[in-house]
Design a protein around this motif. Structure first.
Motif, PDB file in Angstrom:
ATOM      1  N   ILE A   1       0.852  -1.184   0.000  1.00  0.00           N
ATOM      2  CA  ILE A   1       0.000   0.000   0.000  1.00  0.00           C
ATOM      3  C   ILE A   1       0.889   1.236   0.000  1.00  0.00           C
ATOM      4  CG2 ILE A   1      -1.735   1.298   1.314  1.00  0.00           C
ATOM      5  CD1 ILE A   1      -2.791  -1.395   2.341  1.00  0.00           C
ATOM      6  N   GLY A   2       0.603   2.131  -0.929  1.00  0.00           N
ATOM      7  CA  GLY A   2       1.395   3.361  -1.018  1.00  0.00           C
ATOM      8  C   GLY A   2       0.639   4.545  -0.448  1.00  0.00           C
ATOM      9  N   LYS A   3       1.104   5.743  -0.798  1.00  0.00           N
ATOM     10  CA  LYS A   3       0.432   6.955  -0.329  1.00  0.00           C
ATOM     11  C   LYS A   3      -0.930   7.074  -1.011  1.00  0.00           C
ATOM     12  CE  LYS A   3       4.714   9.409   0.584  1.00  0.00           C
ATOM     13  NZ  LYS A   3       5.685  10.385   0.097  1.00  0.00           N
ATOM     14  N   GLY A   4      -1.796   7.875  -0.441  1.00  0.00           N
ATOM     15  CA  GLY A   4      -3.143   8.031  -0.990  1.00  0.00           C
ATOM     16  C   GLY A   4      -4.137   7.152  -0.251  1.00  0.00           C
ATOM     17  N   ILE A   5      -5.357   7.087  -0.797  1.00  0.00           N
ATOM     18  CA  ILE A   5      -6.412   6.327  -0.111  1.00  0.00           C
ATOM     19  C   ILE A   5      -6.514   4.919  -0.677  1.00  0.00           C
ATOM     20  CG2 ILE A   5      -8.888   6.196   0.374  1.00  0.00           C
ATOM     21  CD1 ILE A   5      -9.008   9.216   0.268  1.00  0.00           C
ATOM     22  N   THR A   6      -6.540   3.958   0.224  1.00  0.00           N
ATOM     23  CA  THR A   6      -6.818   2.570  -0.159  1.00  0.00           C
ATOM     24  C   THR A   6      -8.026   2.100   0.642  1.00  0.00           C
ATOM     25  OG1 THR A   6      -4.495   2.125  -0.604  1.00  0.00           O
ATOM     26  CG2 THR A   6      -5.903   0.213  -0.220  1.00  0.00           C
ATOM     27  N   LEU A   7      -9.030   1.626  -0.077  1.00  0.00           N
ATOM     28  CA  LEU A   7     -10.212   1.090   0.595  1.00  0.00           C
ATOM     29  C   LEU A   7     -10.066  -0.412   0.746  1.00  0.00           C
ATOM     30  CD1 LEU A   7     -12.927   2.653   1.312  1.00  0.00           C
ATOM     31  CD2 LEU A   7     -11.480   3.877  -0.289  1.00  0.00           C
ATOM     32  N   VAL A   8     -10.412  -0.924   1.913  1.00  0.00           N
ATOM     33  CA  VAL A   8     -10.475  -2.373   2.087  1.00  0.00           C
ATOM     34  C   VAL A   8     -11.948  -2.698   2.291  1.00  0.00           C
ATOM     35  CG1 VAL A   8      -9.783  -4.362   3.466  1.00  0.00           C
ATOM     36  CG2 VAL A   8      -8.169  -2.492   3.082  1.00  0.00           C
ATOM     37  N   LEU A   9     -12.499  -3.435   1.372  1.00  0.00           N
ATOM     38  CA  LEU A   9     -13.932  -3.675   1.333  1.00  0.00           C
ATOM     39  C   LEU A   9     -14.199  -5.161   1.542  1.00  0.00           C
ATOM     40  CD1 LEU A   9     -16.767  -2.502   0.495  1.00  0.00           C
ATOM     41  CD2 LEU A   9     -16.120  -2.989  -1.862  1.00  0.00           C
ATOM     42  N   GLY A  10     -15.152  -5.455   2.417  1.00  0.00           N
ATOM     43  CA  GLY A  10     -15.474  -6.865   2.628  1.00  0.00           C
ATOM     44  C   GLY A  10     -16.663  -7.028   3.538  1.00  0.00           C
ATOM     45  N   PRO A  11     -17.314  -8.180   3.490  1.00  0.00           N
ATOM     46  CA  PRO A  11     -18.476  -8.411   4.358  1.00  0.00           C
ATOM     47  C   PRO A  11     -18.053  -8.657   5.803  1.00  0.00           C
ATOM     48  CG  PRO A  11     -17.971 -10.388   3.129  1.00  0.00           C
ATOM     49  CD  PRO A  11     -16.999  -9.349   2.662  1.00  0.00           C
ATOM     50  N   ASN A  12     -19.024  -8.798   6.681  1.00  0.00           N
ATOM     51  CA  ASN A  12     -18.731  -9.112   8.089  1.00  0.00           C
ATOM     52  C   ASN A  12     -17.909 -10.393   8.166  1.00  0.00           C
ATOM     53  OD1 ASN A  12     -20.240  -6.968   9.002  1.00  0.00           O
ATOM     54  ND2 ASN A  12     -22.099  -8.182   9.243  1.00  0.00           N
TER      55      ASN A  12
ATOM     56  N   ARG B   1      -8.871 -13.576   2.579  1.00  0.00           N
ATOM     57  CA  ARG B   1      -8.018 -13.475   1.387  1.00  0.00           C
ATOM     58  C   ARG B   1      -8.417 -12.253   0.580  1.00  0.00           C
ATOM     59  NH1 ARG B   1      -5.932 -18.875   0.366  1.00  0.00           N
ATOM     60  NH2 ARG B   1      -7.099 -20.376   1.609  1.00  0.00           N
ATOM     61  N   ILE B   2      -7.427 -11.630  -0.044  1.00  0.00           N
ATOM     62  CA  ILE B   2      -7.721 -10.521  -0.963  1.00  0.00           C
ATOM     63  C   ILE B   2      -8.192 -11.150  -2.269  1.00  0.00           C
ATOM     64  CG2 ILE B   2      -6.775  -8.533  -2.213  1.00  0.00           C
ATOM     65  CD1 ILE B   2      -6.720  -7.971   0.743  1.00  0.00           C
ATOM     66  N   ILE B   3      -9.449 -10.929  -2.579  1.00  0.00           N
ATOM     67  CA  ILE B   3      -9.987 -11.590  -3.788  1.00  0.00           C
ATOM     68  C   ILE B   3     -10.013 -10.647  -4.985  1.00  0.00           C
ATOM     69  CG2 ILE B   3     -11.349 -13.338  -2.583  1.00  0.00           C
ATOM     70  CD1 ILE B   3     -13.824 -11.475  -3.216  1.00  0.00           C
TER      71      ILE B   3
ATOM     72  N   MET C   1     -23.820  -5.083  -6.708  1.00  0.00           N
ATOM     73  CA  MET C   1     -22.366  -5.164  -6.526  1.00  0.00           C
ATOM     74  C   MET C   1     -22.028  -6.032  -5.323  1.00  0.00           C
ATOM     75  SD  MET C   1     -21.104  -1.334  -7.416  1.00  0.00           S
ATOM     76  CE  MET C   1     -19.369  -1.616  -7.593  1.00  0.00           C
ATOM     77  N   ILE C   2     -22.836  -5.863  -4.257  1.00  0.00           N
ATOM     78  CA  ILE C   2     -22.600  -6.679  -3.059  1.00  0.00           C
ATOM     79  C   ILE C   2     -22.766  -8.152  -3.414  1.00  0.00           C
ATOM     80  CG2 ILE C   2     -23.524  -7.266  -0.776  1.00  0.00           C
ATOM     81  CD1 ILE C   2     -24.209  -4.262  -0.489  1.00  0.00           C
ATOM     82  N   GLU C   3     -23.854  -8.418  -4.186  1.00  0.00           N
ATOM     83  CA  GLU C   3     -24.106  -9.801  -4.613  1.00  0.00           C
ATOM     84  C   GLU C   3     -22.855 -10.393  -5.255  1.00  0.00           C
ATOM     85  OE1 GLU C   3     -26.752 -11.886  -4.674  1.00  0.00           O
ATOM     86  OE2 GLU C   3     -27.949 -10.581  -3.374  1.00  0.00           O
ATOM     87  N   ARG C   4     -22.305  -9.633  -6.169  1.00  0.00           N
ATOM     88  CA  ARG C   4     -21.167 -10.163  -6.932  1.00  0.00           C
ATOM     89  C   ARG C   4     -19.879 -10.200  -6.117  1.00  0.00           C
ATOM     90  NH1 ARG C   4     -21.714  -9.063 -13.254  1.00  0.00           N
ATOM     91  NH2 ARG C   4     -23.740 -10.028 -13.420  1.00  0.00           N
ATOM     92  N   LEU C   5     -19.720  -9.163  -5.296  1.00  0.00           N
ATOM     93  CA  LEU C   5     -18.480  -9.085  -4.525  1.00  0.00           C
ATOM     94  C   LEU C   5     -18.438 -10.115  -3.412  1.00  0.00           C
ATOM     95  CD1 LEU C   5     -17.840  -5.302  -3.925  1.00  0.00           C
ATOM     96  CD2 LEU C   5     -16.303  -6.914  -5.024  1.00  0.00           C
ATOM     97  N   TYR C   6     -19.503 -10.126  -2.622  1.00  0.00           N
ATOM     98  CA  TYR C   6     -19.466 -10.886  -1.376  1.00  0.00           C
ATOM     99  C   TYR C   6     -19.991 -12.308  -1.515  1.00  0.00           C
ATOM    100  CZ  TYR C   6     -18.758  -6.336   0.877  1.00  0.00           C
ATOM    101  OH  TYR C   6     -18.285  -5.120   1.269  1.00  0.00           O
ATOM    102  N   ARG C   7     -20.786 -12.528  -2.556  1.00  0.00           N
ATOM    103  CA  ARG C   7     -21.363 -13.873  -2.641  1.00  0.00           C
ATOM    104  C   ARG C   7     -20.713 -14.706  -3.724  1.00  0.00           C
ATOM    105  NH1 ARG C   7     -26.951 -11.053  -1.439  1.00  0.00           N
ATOM    106  NH2 ARG C   7     -26.308 -10.380   0.610  1.00  0.00           N
ATOM    107  N   GLY C   8     -19.612 -14.172  -4.273  1.00  0.00           N
ATOM    108  CA  GLY C   8     -18.770 -15.081  -5.048  1.00  0.00           C
ATOM    109  C   GLY C   8     -18.832 -15.003  -6.540  1.00  0.00           C
ATOM    110  N   ASP C   9     -19.766 -14.180  -7.139  1.00  0.00           N
ATOM    111  CA  ASP C   9     -19.775 -14.112  -8.603  1.00  0.00           C
ATOM    112  C   ASP C   9     -18.508 -13.412  -9.086  1.00  0.00           C
ATOM    113  OD1 ASP C   9     -22.227 -15.055  -8.216  1.00  0.00           O
ATOM    114  OD2 ASP C   9     -23.340 -13.339  -8.974  1.00  0.00           O
ATOM    115  N   ASN C  10     -18.038 -13.782 -10.203  1.00  0.00           N
ATOM    116  CA  ASN C  10     -16.938 -13.093 -10.884  1.00  0.00           C
ATOM    117  C   ASN C  10     -15.657 -12.992 -10.068  1.00  0.00           C
ATOM    118  OD1 ASN C  10     -18.777 -12.694 -12.841  1.00  0.00           O
ATOM    119  ND2 ASN C  10     -19.038 -10.500 -12.499  1.00  0.00           N
ATOM    120  N   ASP C  11     -15.407 -13.932  -9.200  1.00  0.00           N
ATOM    121  CA  ASP C  11     -14.179 -13.879  -8.394  1.00  0.00           C
ATOM    122  C   ASP C  11     -12.955 -13.787  -9.285  1.00  0.00           C
ATOM    123  OD1 ASP C  11     -15.539 -13.999  -6.122  1.00  0.00           O
ATOM    124  OD2 ASP C  11     -14.714 -15.908  -5.411  1.00  0.00           O
ATOM    125  N   GLY C  12     -12.100 -12.900  -8.898  1.00  0.00           N
ATOM    126  CA  GLY C  12     -10.797 -12.831  -9.535  1.00  0.00           C
ATOM    127  C   GLY C  12     -10.785 -12.390 -10.971  1.00  0.00           C
ATOM    128  N   GLU C  13     -11.863 -11.709 -11.375  1.00  0.00           N
ATOM    129  CA  GLU C  13     -11.894 -11.226 -12.759  1.00  0.00           C
ATOM    130  C   GLU C  13     -10.804 -10.231 -13.025  1.00  0.00           C
ATOM    131  OE1 GLU C  13     -15.436  -9.602 -14.393  1.00  0.00           O
ATOM    132  OE2 GLU C  13     -16.542 -11.399 -13.998  1.00  0.00           O
TER     133      GLU C  13
END
Lengths: 269, 303
Positions: B27-38, B210-212, B291-303
């Motif tokens: 992670i460098g300078k600037g803003i980095t968001l870490v996004l994930g479900p509970n 894991r970072i997906i 987006m939540i559906e796809r991000l958190y429930r597994g669609d399109n992992d690692g695209e």
């Protein structure tokens, strides 16, 4: 309105932690009230009870105490003054020696396990403090009020005993070298209680568990009056000199184990 | 990119469960968001960066040092946990002074910095109020204020706007954007997609330790807004006939909520124009759910 600590220039982080923790203990009368009030009450009430017994029931009670318990004087020779003398040092002294253990346990448990229970530890542990600074701050927060309270209670109980003995017998009883040695052992008892709390707090979830385990240390102290009354040991300067040496060793061992076992994430959750 | 924070194969277990699994991240300078479900491991990741947890394996380098063992480096870091964790019995001022002293900040500078931040958050009148008397949202403002007290080079924030009103959230985001522009490193953890996409920044999506996905705000739209649906809230319902004229697959949800199928995010503009031409008044577009559906429930992992 300016804050309590504003303007203090010291950069000592341990002192900042100690002041914060002491303020926490003394922020609620329901915590410090009983902690101070109960020993103060007994520091006055117990000498009164002792002098009453010494004047009105000493010979009959003394006859039940094992012969030879008071410096070789037989029970039949025990008069009210010697009973008062014996009781003020050999019974009341050990009773008041439980104060450093109780007080240190209450404050230390609040200080260590309390951070975990109130979920305030994350901000504290993320700050640029070493484990040593953190431990020192918390130990000071428990030790300073404990020593002040113990000295105050011994002072009040000593003054009350002297006042009553002077009123009734025209002489002062305290301080004696034994009594002073007994008082000198108090900080070491407090440190033992704190060290146990440091160890226990890392393994329990809340304040109550930490307090309950550490206050078990009062049990050996409560045996001292019986040891004395039954004539198993003579509470004199040598007794407390040995006790102080043993406590130094025990404190060092418990602290070594506690500090070695201490990992900051253990007081996170 | 020169790394400010570097996680090298970091794993962290609680009991037998892995909270973090072989995380490698720079992670460098600037803003980095870490996004994930509970339960994804976001807070554990942040605590490892803040030096609260020692990884079971791997290493964390913060500004070239280990934040767990090097207390000195933590002087340049600030951490804002999700449970506010200030001392209820102390006033806001005394809380700030306490932490300022731990960070080696002068009392006068600390009070001045605290007042400046609290003023920005419209909360300076609470400076002498005991923290225990404050509402949850105001406590979060105080915690943000505490996080800025040491003027950190790296600021780690766990859901910093979760309990804030819209205007205060915007001010916090504005402050963080300013810090990023000044060359600070901002790591912002959230479970809310709508929050994460408010910044034009890097977004790391974490799931099951894991970072997906390691992308950007624009990248997230590109990758996830494909053959999906968005919910559009109308100020007033319009007739089914007019909705059918949109041409896209449309489903009326409840009264004035309609669900419209789109091929990609560019279609949103087209659909909105058609709706407005049909006489509809668009109140909002909810893009988060798909987006939540796809991000958190597994669609399109690692695209």
């Amino acid at each position: 309105m300016k804050g309590f600590t504003e303007g203090i220039t010291t950069e000592n982080k341990s002192i900042a932690i100690a002041i914060k923790d002491m303020r926490e203990v003394f922020s609620s009368v329901s915590i410090y009230g009983p902690m101070i009030g109960v020993p103060m009450f007994f520091a006055i009430a117990l000498p009164f009870l002792t002098v009453y017994v010494a004047l009105h029931a000493a010979p009959s009670i003394a006859s039940r105490i094992a012969a030879g318990a008071v410096s070789g004087v037989s029970p039949s020779q025990i008069n009210s003054l010697s009973f008062m003398y014996f009781f003020a040092i050999n019974v009341l002294g050990p009773i008041f020696l439980t104060i450093p253990i109780f007080t240190a346990s209450v404050i230390a448990a609040d200080s260590f396990a309390g951070e975990k229970e109130r979920k305030t530890s994350e901000n504290l542990l993320a700050a640029p403090i070493t484990n040593g600074e953190l431990l020192l701050g918390k130990i000071l927060a428990s030790l300073i009020p404990t020593i002040v309270l113990t000295v105050a209670v011994f002072g009040i109980y000593g003054a009350t005993v002297n006042f009553l003995s002077f009123q009734e017998f025209g002489t002062y009883i305290l301080p004696t070298p034994t009594w002073i040695m007994m008082l000198a052992s108090a900080p070491l008892l407090a440190l033992a209680a704190i060290a146990v709390v440091v160890f226990v707090s890392a393994h329990v979830k809340g304040i109550k568990e930490a307090q309950q385990i550490s206050t078990l240390l009062v049990l050996p102290i409560l045996l001292i009056p019986f040891i004395s009354i039954l004539g198993i040991a003579n509470l004199n300067v040598s007794f407390f000199a040995y006790a102080i040496v043993v406590l130094c060793v025990v404190d060092s061992v418990i602290f070594y184990i506690s500090v070695k076992d201490f990992k900051k994430e253990k007081i996170l959750y | 990119m020169k790394s400010v924070i570097e996680l090298d194969n970091v794993s962290k277990k609680f009991g037998k469960e892995y909270a973090l699994h072989s995380i490698g991240l720079k992670i460098g300078k600037g803003i980095t968001l870490v996004l994930g479900p509970n339960g994804a491991g976001k807070s554990t990741l942040l605590r490892c960066m803040a030096g609260l947890y020692k990884p079971d394996s791997g290493k964390v380098h913060m500004l070239g040092a280990d934040p767990y063992s090097d207390a000195g480096i933590r002087k340049r870091i600030s951490f804002m946990p999700d449970n506010y964790g200030l001392y209820d019995f102390l006033s806001v001022r005394d809380n700030m002074l306490f932490f300022a002293r731990l960070y080696g900040v002068d009392d006068k500078d600390a009070v001045s910095k605290a007042l400046e931040t609290l003023k920005m958050l419209d909360a300076d009148n609470y400076i002498d109020t005991k923290v225990g008397q404050l509402s949850r949202g105001t406590k979060q403002k105080m915690l943000f204020c505490k996080a800025l007290i040491n003027n950190p080079d790296v600021i780690l924030l766990d859901e910093p706007t979760a309990f804030l009103d819209a205007s205060s959230s915007e001010r916090v985001r504005g402050e963080l954007s300013d810090m990023a522009k000044e060359g600070k490193c901002v790591v912002f953890v959230t479970q809310r997609v709508d929050e994460a996409t408010r910044f034009d920044s890097r977004i790391c999506v974490i799931r099951e330790g894991r970072i997906i996905r390691d992308t950007t705000t624009g990248g997230l739209y590109d990758e996830l807004f494909k053959e999906t649906t968005v919910s559009i809230r109308l100020a007033k319902p319009i007739s089914a006939g007019k909705l059918r004229s949109l041409g896209n697959k449309v489903k009326i949800e409840h009264g004035n909520m309609v669900k419209v199928s789109i091929r990609n995010y560019r279609d949103i503009n087209v659909v909105l124009k058609k709706l407005m031409d049909a006489g509809a008044y668009v109140a909002s577009v909810d893009y988060a759910e798909p987006m939540i559906e796809r991000l958190y429930r597994g669609d399109n992992d690692g695209e």
